[in-house]
Design a protein around this motif. Structure first.
Motif, PDB file in Angstrom:
ATOM      1  N   ARG A 162       1.003  -1.337  -0.082  1.00 44.75           N
ATOM      2  CA  ARG A 162      -0.012   0.135   0.042  1.00 44.75           C
ATOM      3  C   ARG A 162       0.756   1.360  -0.011  1.00 44.75           C
ATOM      4  O   ARG A 162       1.936   1.166   0.563  1.00 44.75           O
ATOM      5  CB  ARG A 162      -0.815  -0.076   1.164  1.00 44.75           C
ATOM      6  N   HIS A 163       0.403   2.303  -0.796  1.00 38.57           N
ATOM      7  CA  HIS A 163       0.740   3.670  -0.613  1.00 38.57           C
ATOM      8  C   HIS A 163       0.765   4.312   0.657  1.00 38.57           C
ATOM      9  O   HIS A 163      -0.554   4.624   0.725  1.00 38.57           O
ATOM     10  CB  HIS A 163       0.684   4.312  -1.955  1.00 38.57           C
ATOM     11  N   VAL A 164       1.469   4.595   1.598  1.00 36.54           N
ATOM     12  CA  VAL A 164       1.192   5.235   2.975  1.00 36.54           C
ATOM     13  C   VAL A 164       1.996   6.639   2.738  1.00 36.54           C
ATOM     14  O   VAL A 164       3.069   6.857   2.637  1.00 36.54           O
ATOM     15  CB  VAL A 164       1.395   4.503   4.065  1.00 36.54           C
ATOM     16  N   ARG A 165       1.396   7.641   3.018  1.00 37.57           N
ATOM     17  CA  ARG A 165       1.743   9.092   2.966  1.00 37.57           C
ATOM     18  C   ARG A 165       1.444   9.644   4.149  1.00 37.57           C
ATOM     19  O   ARG A 165       0.037   9.821   4.535  1.00 37.57           O
ATOM     20  CB  ARG A 165       1.270   9.784   1.683  1.00 37.57           C
ATOM     21  N   VAL A 166       2.240  10.451   4.865  1.00 40.83           N
ATOM     22  CA  VAL A 166       2.055  11.111   6.242  1.00 40.83           C
ATOM     23  C   VAL A 166       2.470  12.672   5.772  1.00 40.83           C
ATOM     24  O   VAL A 166       3.634  12.899   5.508  1.00 40.83           O
ATOM     25  CB  VAL A 166       2.680  10.393   7.422  1.00 40.83           C
ATOM     26  N   VAL A 167       1.412  13.451   6.473  1.00 40.92           N
ATOM     27  CA  VAL A 167       1.739  14.707   6.119  1.00 40.92           C
ATOM     28  C   VAL A 167       1.406  15.688   7.523  1.00 40.92           C
ATOM     29  O   VAL A 167       0.530  15.281   8.078  1.00 40.92           O
ATOM     30  CB  VAL A 167       0.607  15.467   4.892  1.00 40.92           C
ATOM     31  N   ALA A 168       2.193  16.610   7.761  1.00 39.97           N
ATOM     32  CA  ALA A 168       1.988  17.540   8.998  1.00 39.97           C
ATOM     33  C   ALA A 168       2.355  18.970   8.580  1.00 39.97           C
ATOM     34  O   ALA A 168       3.378  19.032   8.200  1.00 39.97           O
ATOM     35  CB  ALA A 168       2.720  17.083  10.118  1.00 39.97           C
ATOM     36  N   VAL A 251       8.142   2.721  12.410  1.00 37.25           N
ATOM     37  CA  VAL A 251       7.429   3.838  13.005  1.00 37.25           C
ATOM     38  C   VAL A 251       6.060   3.428  12.632  1.00 37.25           C
ATOM     39  O   VAL A 251       5.754   3.267  11.418  1.00 37.25           O
ATOM     40  CB  VAL A 251       8.237   4.918  13.146  1.00 37.25           C
ATOM     41  N   CYS A 252       5.073   4.118  13.765  1.00 38.42           N
ATOM     42  CA  CYS A 252       3.754   4.459  13.279  1.00 38.42           C
ATOM     43  C   CYS A 252       3.259   5.627  13.768  1.00 38.42           C
ATOM     44  O   CYS A 252       3.602   5.955  14.857  1.00 38.42           O
ATOM     45  CB  CYS A 252       3.093   2.980  13.968  1.00 38.42           C
ATOM     46  N   PHE A 253       2.403   6.009  12.867  1.00 37.61           N
ATOM     47  CA  PHE A 253       1.832   7.306  13.078  1.00 37.61           C
ATOM     48  C   PHE A 253       0.451   7.137  13.652  1.00 37.61           C
ATOM     49  O   PHE A 253      -0.438   6.646  13.033  1.00 37.61           O
ATOM     50  CB  PHE A 253       1.799   8.275  11.963  1.00 37.61           C
ATOM     51  N   TRP A 254       0.178   7.956  14.725  1.00 40.95           N
ATOM     52  CA  TRP A 254      -1.027   8.085  15.517  1.00 40.95           C
ATOM     53  C   TRP A 254      -2.197   8.996  15.020  1.00 40.95           C
ATOM     54  O   TRP A 254      -1.959  10.376  15.610  1.00 40.95           O
ATOM     55  CB  TRP A 254      -0.682   8.091  16.875  1.00 40.95           C
ATOM     56  N   GLN A 255      -2.790   8.724  13.854  1.00 35.23           N
ATOM     57  CA  GLN A 255      -3.485   9.698  13.425  1.00 35.23           C
ATOM     58  C   GLN A 255      -4.464  10.388  14.072  1.00 35.23           C
ATOM     59  O   GLN A 255      -4.908  11.523  13.753  1.00 35.23           O
ATOM     60  CB  GLN A 255      -3.806   9.283  11.816  1.00 35.23           C
ATOM     61  N   GLU A 256      -5.348   9.657  14.914  1.00 37.26           N
ATOM     62  CA  GLU A 256      -6.420  10.108  15.714  1.00 37.26           C
ATOM     63  C   GLU A 256      -5.843  10.877  16.824  1.00 37.26           C
ATOM     64  O   GLU A 256      -6.973  11.718  17.266  1.00 37.26           O
ATOM     65  CB  GLU A 256      -7.057   8.941  16.461  1.00 37.26           C
ATOM     66  N   LYS A 257      -4.626  11.083  17.170  1.00 38.68           N
ATOM     67  CA  LYS A 257      -4.268  11.882  18.266  1.00 38.68           C
ATOM     68  C   LYS A 257      -4.161  13.369  18.074  1.00 38.68           C
ATOM     69  O   LYS A 257      -4.778  14.302  19.097  1.00 38.68           O
ATOM     70  CB  LYS A 257      -2.841  11.680  18.624  1.00 38.68           C
ATOM     71  N   ASN A 258      -4.072  13.894  16.870  1.00 37.86           N
ATOM     72  CA  ASN A 258      -4.024  15.291  16.589  1.00 37.86           C
ATOM     73  C   ASN A 258      -4.566  15.282  15.150  1.00 37.86           C
ATOM     74  O   ASN A 258      -4.142  14.805  14.118  1.00 37.86           O
ATOM     75  CB  ASN A 258      -2.481  15.940  16.766  1.00 37.86           C
ATOM     76  N   PRO A 259      -5.418  16.284  14.929  1.00 42.83           N
ATOM     77  CA  PRO A 259      -6.184  16.635  13.441  1.00 42.83           C
ATOM     78  C   PRO A 259      -4.982  17.134  12.543  1.00 42.83           C
ATOM     79  O   PRO A 259      -5.251  17.214  11.291  1.00 42.83           O
ATOM     80  CB  PRO A 259      -7.261  17.428  13.826  1.00 42.83           C
ATOM     81  N   ASP A 260      -3.982  17.611  12.980  1.00 44.46           N
ATOM     82  CA  ASP A 260      -2.570  18.188  12.303  1.00 44.46           C
ATOM     83  C   ASP A 260      -1.949  17.082  11.560  1.00 44.46           C
ATOM     84  O   ASP A 260      -1.193  17.506  10.779  1.00 44.46           O
ATOM     85  CB  ASP A 260      -2.089  19.207  12.960  1.00 44.46           C
ATOM     86  N   LEU A 261      -2.255  15.947  11.977  1.00 39.56           N
ATOM     87  CA  LEU A 261      -1.588  14.826  11.276  1.00 39.56           C
ATOM     88  C   LEU A 261      -2.277  14.099  10.609  1.00 39.56           C
ATOM     89  O   LEU A 261      -3.411  13.516  10.841  1.00 39.56           O
ATOM     90  CB  LEU A 261      -1.028  13.974  12.533  1.00 39.56           C
ATOM     91  N   GLU A 262      -1.853  14.136   9.200  1.00 40.92           N
ATOM     92  CA  GLU A 262      -2.622  13.308   7.924  1.00 40.92           C
ATOM     93  C   GLU A 262      -1.941  12.013   7.819  1.00 40.92           C
ATOM     94  O   GLU A 262      -0.679  11.808   7.379  1.00 40.92           O
ATOM     95  CB  GLU A 262      -2.985  14.373   6.852  1.00 40.92           C
ATOM     96  N   VAL A 263      -2.767  10.993   7.598  1.00 43.10           N
ATOM     97  CA  VAL A 263      -2.238   9.880   7.137  1.00 43.10           C
ATOM     98  C   VAL A 263      -3.196   9.277   6.089  1.00 43.10           C
ATOM     99  O   VAL A 263      -4.217   9.256   6.286  1.00 43.10           O
ATOM    100  CB  VAL A 263      -2.197   8.777   8.492  1.00 43.10           C
ATOM    101  N   TRP A 264      -2.576   9.030   4.828  1.00 43.56           N
ATOM    102  CA  TRP A 264      -3.176   8.650   3.469  1.00 43.56           C
ATOM    103  C   TRP A 264      -2.876   7.333   3.156  1.00 43.56           C
ATOM    104  O   TRP A 264      -1.525   7.137   3.051  1.00 43.56           O
ATOM    105  CB  TRP A 264      -2.929   9.620   2.365  1.00 43.56           C
ATOM    106  N   VAL A 265      -3.652   6.448   2.902  1.00 41.16           N
ATOM    107  CA  VAL A 265      -3.340   5.093   2.471  1.00 41.16           C
ATOM    108  C   VAL A 265      -4.109   5.118   1.052  1.00 41.16           C
ATOM    109  O   VAL A 265      -5.372   5.016   1.034  1.00 41.16           O
ATOM    110  CB  VAL A 265      -4.014   3.896   3.682  1.00 41.16           C
ATOM    111  N   ASP A 266      -3.340   4.721   0.190  1.00 43.72           N
ATOM    112  CA  ASP A 266      -3.669   4.632  -1.098  1.00 43.72           C
ATOM    113  C   ASP A 266      -4.978   5.804  -1.647  1.00 43.72           C
ATOM    114  O   ASP A 266      -5.773   5.559  -2.216  1.00 43.72           O
ATOM    115  CB  ASP A 266      -4.284   3.367  -1.498  1.00 43.72           C
ATOM    116  N   GLU A 268      -6.610   7.690   0.229  1.00 38.30           N
ATOM    117  CA  GLU A 268      -7.662   7.964   1.029  1.00 38.30           C
ATOM    118  C   GLU A 268      -7.177   8.221   2.503  1.00 38.30           C
ATOM    119  O   GLU A 268      -6.442   7.329   3.102  1.00 38.30           O
ATOM    120  CB  GLU A 268      -8.841   6.888   1.059  1.00 38.30           C
ATOM    121  N   ARG A 269      -7.728   9.460   3.231  1.00 40.73           N
ATOM    122  CA  ARG A 269      -7.093   9.843   4.417  1.00 40.73           C
ATOM    123  C   ARG A 269      -7.730   8.876   5.598  1.00 40.73           C
ATOM    124  O   ARG A 269      -9.069   8.620   5.436  1.00 40.73           O
ATOM    125  CB  ARG A 269      -7.575  11.322   4.897  1.00 40.73           C
ATOM    126  N   VAL A 270      -7.134   8.439   6.283  1.00 37.11           N
ATOM    127  CA  VAL A 270      -7.641   7.264   7.405  1.00 37.11           C
ATOM    128  C   VAL A 270      -7.473   7.775   8.565  1.00 37.11           C
ATOM    129  O   VAL A 270      -6.681   8.716   9.263  1.00 37.11           O
ATOM    130  CB  VAL A 270      -7.082   6.148   7.416  1.00 37.11           C
TER     131      VAL A 270
END
Length: 273
Positions: A162-168, A251-266, A268-270
């Motif tokens: 899967r294509h995982v992209r993390v943006v902050a 490493v793993c990004f905790w996307q639910e912890k802060n709305p300024d952290l975006e995790v996109w999988v294929d 789609e933001r999750v």
């Protein structure tokens, strides 16, 4: 021992078209026989040995081991009333007296608890031991960490493309096409990324740690992008337990912890908070 089993199975409700999020829902107050031998030690001295102990869900998160009096290898001394449990009723505390060779004995204050008015008669004489008061817990010959293991929890770590992209803060913090997807019963999928695919220069280690009975001890990082500080939104396991060996060093990004952290999988933001 079937009289102490109180398991609620949640099935698909055909009339309403609903699918249960978990196949088995364990209700507080449930008790059932375990399936493996469990031993607890203090300073190398055996304190309890059950083959198997009872598994008791005082709350819904994970079970506790309960030992019958004959399964204890240490003495108990009354230590007054304990807290009241919503599911098991009032409790009694006991100091655990551990034989200690030439020293005579060691006392573990308030390390045992009994529920003499528990709804299930099989629990009224049994005791549970304070996990942190004992230094070693074994299931058969394997060390158990943090708390008793739930037999209904499964952990799978699977390589993925899967294509995982993390943006902050508008900046790409990580991007990978080789994550490991970790699925744990009752939890959302977690995407662990190789550190070479992560802007580790934007991550600052913190002193936060957490403990998982299935994966081990996790360390945390804060994401720093410009003036943006997202504390403890990244975690990882350097030396995970066997269920998590594939995520070692990732490493793993905790996307639910802060709305300024975006995790996109294929694409789609999750996990929006």
């Amino acid at each position: 021992m079937s009289d102490i089993v109180q398991r609620e199975t949640v099935r698909r409700d055909a009339a309403r078209g609903e699918i249960a999020p978990r196949a088995v829902a364990i209700q507080p107050g449930t008790a059932e026989p375990g399936s493996v031998r469990v031993r607890a030690y203090s300073g190398g001295v055996l304190v309890a040995d059950a083959d198997p102990p009872l598994l008791v869900w005082e709350h819904r998160f994970y079970p506790q081991y309960f030992f019958a009096p004959a399964e204890l290898r240490a003495g108990l001394r009354p230590a007054g009333p304990g807290r009241r449990s919503r599911s098991l009723g009032p409790s009694e505390l006991f100091d655990v007296v551990v034989p200690d060779g030439a020293a005579g004995e060691r006392v573990l204050p308030g390390a045992a608890q009994r529920y003499p008015q528990a709804p299930l008669a099989a629990l009224r004489d049994a005791v549970t031991l304070d996990w942190s008061a004992l230094d070693t817990w074994l299931a058969e010959e394997e060390v158990i960490h943090t708390h008793a293991r739930d037999p209904y929890v499964r952990v799978d770590a699977m390589p993925s493309n899967r294509h995982v992209r993390v943006v902050a803060g508008g900046e790409v913090v990580a991007e990978s096409r080789r994550p490991v997807v970790l699925v744990q019963s009752g939890q959302p999928p977690r995407y662990y990324l190789p550190q070479v695919d992560v802007r580790m220069d934007l991550l600052t280690p913190t002193d936060t740690v957490s403990y998982c009975a299935y994966k081990g001890t996790a360390a945390y990082w804060t994401v720093r992008v410009g003036d943006l500080r997202l504390r403890d939104v990244v975690w990882g396991y350097d030396t995970p337990l066997r269920e998590g060996l594939r995520i070692a060093g990732m490493v793993c990004f905790w996307q639910e912890k802060n709305p300024d952290l975006e995790v996109w999988v294929d694409g789609e933001r999750v996990g929006r908070s």
